[in-house]
Enzyme design. Sequence first.
Site, short mmCIF file in Angstrom:
data_model
loop_
_atom_site.label_atom_id
_atom_site.label_comp_id
_atom_site.label_asym_id
_atom_site.label_seq_id
_atom_site.Cartn_x
_atom_site.Cartn_y
_atom_site.Cartn_z
CB CYS A 1 -0.97 0.01 1.18
SG CYS A 1 -0.29 -0.66 2.70
CE LYS B 1 6.26 -6.55 2.97
NZ LYS B 1 5.06 -6.50 3.83
CG HIS C 1 -0.80 3.97 4.63
ND1 HIS C 1 -1.41 3.62 5.82
CD2 HIS C 1 -0.45 2.79 4.03
CE1 HIS C 1 -1.41 2.29 5.93
NE2 HIS C 1 -0.85 1.77 4.85
#
Length: 347
Positions: free
Chosen positions: A131, A222, A251
């Site tokens: 994400c 990541k 986020h």
Amino acid sequence: MGNKVFNIAIVGATGAVGQKIMDILQEKDFPIGTLKLLSSERSAGKKIIWNDREITVEVAKSDSFSGIDIAFFSAGGEVSRKLAPEAVKQGAIVIDNTSAYRMNKNVPLIVPEVNSDHLNNHQGIIANPNCSTIQMAVALKPIKEAFGLNRIVVSTYQAVSGAGRQAEKELETQTKQYIQEEEMVAETLPVRSDEKHFPIAFNALPQIDVFEENGFTAEEMKMIQETKKIFNDQTMSIAATCVRLPIVTSHSESIYIETDQEKVSVAQIREVLEKAEGVVLQDDPSTQTYPTPLDATNKEPIFVGRVRKDLDNEQGFHMWVVGDNLMKGAALNTVQIAQSLIENKLV
Ligand SMILES: NC(=O)c1ccc[n+]([C@@H]2O[C@H](COP(=O)([O-])OP(=O)(O)OC[C@H]3O[C@@H](n4cnc5c(N)ncnc54)[C@H](OP(=O)(O)O)[C@@H]3O)[C@@H](O)[C@H]2O)c1
């Protein structure tokens, strides 16, 4: 999309991401024939109403995918590792939300606005990025294309829904406990399987996922590795610090970049962002206009604000990027990948 309909399976349909995928498929009027909802034994038998259809949740098994055209996976890496190859064998295209296949060189890692051309080489499994990676890639793509990018330093301010339903519940319970002056019980964050747990309510946890030997966490690695793969550019230098905050959804990221090109102005950066697909610029300090997680929640675009030039480096810029982690950060991107496959006649 024509009149063709597609048989869809959602593995992890009862989870935070799976539920959102179902909502988006309905909102977008996705051309669905049958919709199969799969979970663990915990939720099997549960009846879910979707688009006026009553669907009984079934246990996800190796033989669940016969006749399925597209299978969305969001039930954790272990389930994807076990069942995604079975689904492909049975003829389905898998769009996987977990990290299981993202760095596999035979698996395209897709943000449709950025690299939908990578879909042409798929071999059955397509990965949806992390994400926090997706929202950064959407915001930086137009800048990289126009001015080149050689350095990214990102700090994230991540919501608890990124860690699943249990983490969301824990924030709620701990908030009540704190206000009632009771001891806060922590069992999920920062990482359910790790040794120690800390309260997230009224706190900030500088650990998302487990630590790696280099001192970075898996979430940070990541962001670094997935961004290089999406942009197909191993030469970019990227550093990340990922932090969990007591925010339910969306986020935020503070991003510092250095452009390749010299003499780029803030106005030029704003201009390319304003025209970019999937981006909404909310940037006017004179009216206190900037994105916030509460405003971004349940919305499709990635919002960018606070664009400013670094005070010391002529090629350095800072910005604030906010996106709904369950929408563009997960479910929406997944559904958009499916739409790209259909548009490009790859399914
Ligand atoms: N949340 C995010 O922002 C986000 C973003 C991108 C990717 N992801 C990834 O997507 C995955 C799911 O995340 P989430 O937030 O939706 O988690 P979640 O809310 O905890 O939901 C997990 C889902 O997986 C199912 N499940 C668990 N174990 C299973 C098993 N052995 N077999 C079949 N189904 C099983 C659960 O079914 P039951 O109802 O039966 O327990 C549930 O439907 C994770 O891998 C996560 O890393 C999450």
